[in-house]
Scaffold this active site. Structure first.
Site, PDB file in Angstrom:
ATOM      1  CB  CYS A 423      47.918  46.063  23.848  1.00 43.98           C
ATOM      2  SG  CYS A 423      48.215  46.337  25.581  1.00 43.98           S
ATOM      3  CG  LEU A 424      43.555  48.510  26.551  1.00 43.65           C
ATOM      4  CD1 LEU A 424      43.159  49.848  27.163  1.00 43.65           C
ATOM      5  CD2 LEU A 424      43.377  47.386  27.567  1.00 43.65           C
TER       6      LEU A 424
END
Ligand SMILES: *Cc1c(COP(=O)(O)O)cnc(C)c1O
Length: 495
Positions: A423-424
């Site tokens: 989730c970057l």
């Protein structure tokens, strides 16, 4: 005739074509897999996405090519595969089968290598931090320990006393002077102090009487053959001085860092470099995701920085790199480095990691979704995350391969980025935008080639509790490709 024609024309896999192509060198085994998607599908379905495939014959071939170089000089030599570059057991086992050794850098690497057939002759311990357990295991098994500092000498001496067995040690050296400059390293004993240190403290009736010095070691940062030649000559002098003091120094280990070449075409490499610089300067960078300069940046209108990646194209690589180190002429003696080694009866050792893994590995991941972002760019989501193909630098600069499940009949070219599961914002698997002949479908596969050296495991993490990728050992043979030629690395044991 008809049928043959359609067979040939039917093409299901394509290399991605970014605006500045960087065409990777590939091997037949990779194309065989691209052409046989039933096998790829079977493997991904069985083991999950992504899978890392390792081709043993290519590894063996790399071992052979280094051996041939040393043999052509008539040198005494040993080759140790630096296994930190890839954690697979199958490669350790293959190293022994190919007649080379393994460089270990942790307790587990040492213990596991021993259980796969390693011994005092074909292993070395070079760990940056050496625990008592590591040292004890190495002394028990007679594996040479490469000592880095005085505290390690003390600990090794203490363990040797406790278990009543001498330790076979080499001294790591750094701080060599090359062209009047001292090469800094945080590792090792200083080149100007090591003779005095060993002379004063090591040997019979001295503080470290249970350390038996059998060799010297260095591993240089960077990829200069010149620095390696000069450091090797200094080490030969140090070995001679130590021999005069009664130490049986028989080997010099010059570590790793032997360059390899990833790319087909030097022209592609240089124009990519030029075009990236130009794009950063003109602020027209549409080459990479979010205008990533890959190390270049614009400061007050001026181009700053440098390409912060591995130098992917290298004309001098592997065997020719090693030859350049050995052919260097020592001005003082008028002899080549190789002749100096022969004259001093010294065994040369190397510890290549990355370069022994050239053409050995490939990472394959499954397409999960396609979407357009707010800038109108296609993002193709893969079942894989950035840590499963992560370089220590700004990017892995090799064009990817796309395996379609049907023929691409007409050109519906799209530009896209492959995105990963973390989730970057920055989980984009290659920073360069690539072009494919059509948008990938869900369930099709992308392959990243030549990833075995450092790309697969060095930075792999389990964030989000994602499973680590499965490593498959591909025995390769002339038989028709089959699912059963791929062995799960966790199942590899000494037979
Ligand atoms: C990392 C390392 C190697 C291997 O380096 P490569 O660049 O992969 O060849 C060898 N020896 C030591 C001591 C190392 O730290």
């Amino acid at each position: 005739m008809e049928e043959q024609k359609t067979m040939i024309e039917q093409k299901m896999y394509y290399k991605g074509k970014p605006k500045n192509e960087l065409t990777p060198i590939t091997s037949n085994w990779m194309h065989e897999l691209f052409n046989d998607q039933t096998v790829v599908r079977g493997l991904v379905e069985r083991y999950g996405s992504p899978i890392n495939i390792h081709h043993l014959p290519s590894f063996n071939q790399n071992c052979e090519s280094y051996k041939q170089v040393f043999e052509s000089y008539g040198l005494k030599y040993r080759i140790f595969y630096a296994r930190k570059a890839n954690k697979s057991k199958g490669l350790v086992k293959q190293a022994f089968a190919s007649g080379i050794g393994v460089d270990t850098a942790s307790f587990k690497e040492l213990e596991q290598s021993l259980s796969l057939g390693g011994n005092s002759e074909n292993l070395v311990l070079t760990a940056a931090i050496k625990t008592e357990a590591q040292i004890e295991l190495a002394i028990q098994t007679g594996v040479p320990i490469i000592l880095d500092n005085e505290d390690e000498c003390r600990l090794t001496q203490a363990v040797a006393i406790r278990i009543g067995k001498k330790a076979n040690v080499g001294f790591r050296i750094s701080g060599f002077s090359v062209n009047g400059e001292k090469l800094y390293s945080r590792f090792g004993f200083d080149v100007d102090e090591v003779i005095d240190f060993i002379g004063s403290y090591v040997g019979e009736n001295k503080a470290f009487n249970l350390l038996e010095v059998t060799g010297l070691h260095f591993h240089l940062d960077g990829y200069s053959t010149h620095q390696r030649s000069v450091s090797l000559i200094s080490s030969i002098h140090i070995a001679a001085a130590l021999k005069d003091k009664g130490h049986e120094v028989s080997f010099i280990d010059i570590g790793g860092g032997i360059l390899m070449n990833y790319l087909e075409d030097e022209e592609e490499w240089s124009s990519f470099n030029e075009n990236l610089k130009k794009a950063v300067t003109d602020q027209s960078n549409d080459i990479t995701f979010n205008n990533n300069g890959l190390g270049f940046r614009l400061e007050n209108g001026e181009l700053r920085g440098r390409l912060n990646t591995y130098p992917f194209f290298n004309k001098i690589n592997k065997g020719t790199f090693l030859k350049e180190v050995l052919d260097f002429m020592d001005e003082e003696s008028g002899l080549s480095v190789a002749s100096l080694l022969l004259q001093n009866n010294i065994e040369i050792r190397i510890e290549p990691g990355r370069s022994l893994l050239d053409q050995v590995g490939m990472t394959v991941a499954k397409v999960i979704h396609r979407k357009k972002d707010a800038k109108g760019q296609w993002l193709v989501g893969l079942e894989m995350n950035m840590s499963q193909m992560m370089s220590s630098s700004a990017d892995f600069l090799l064009d990817p391969y796309m395996m379609y499940n049907s023929e691409v009949e007409e050109d519906e070219s799209v530009d896209l980025f492959f995105t990963g599961a973390y989730c970057l914002e920055r989980d984009v698997l290659l920073k360069r935008k690539t072009r494919l002949p059509r948008l990938p479908e869900i369930g099709e596969y992308v392959a990243f080639v030549n990833t075995a050296g450092y790309m697969m495991h060095f930075f792999e993490t389990e964030a989000h509790l994602f499973e680590l990728s499965t490593n498959l050992i591909f025995t390769g043979s002339n038989e028709k490709l089959s699912f059963f030629q791929f062995i799960d690395d966790t199942k590899i044991v000494l037979e």
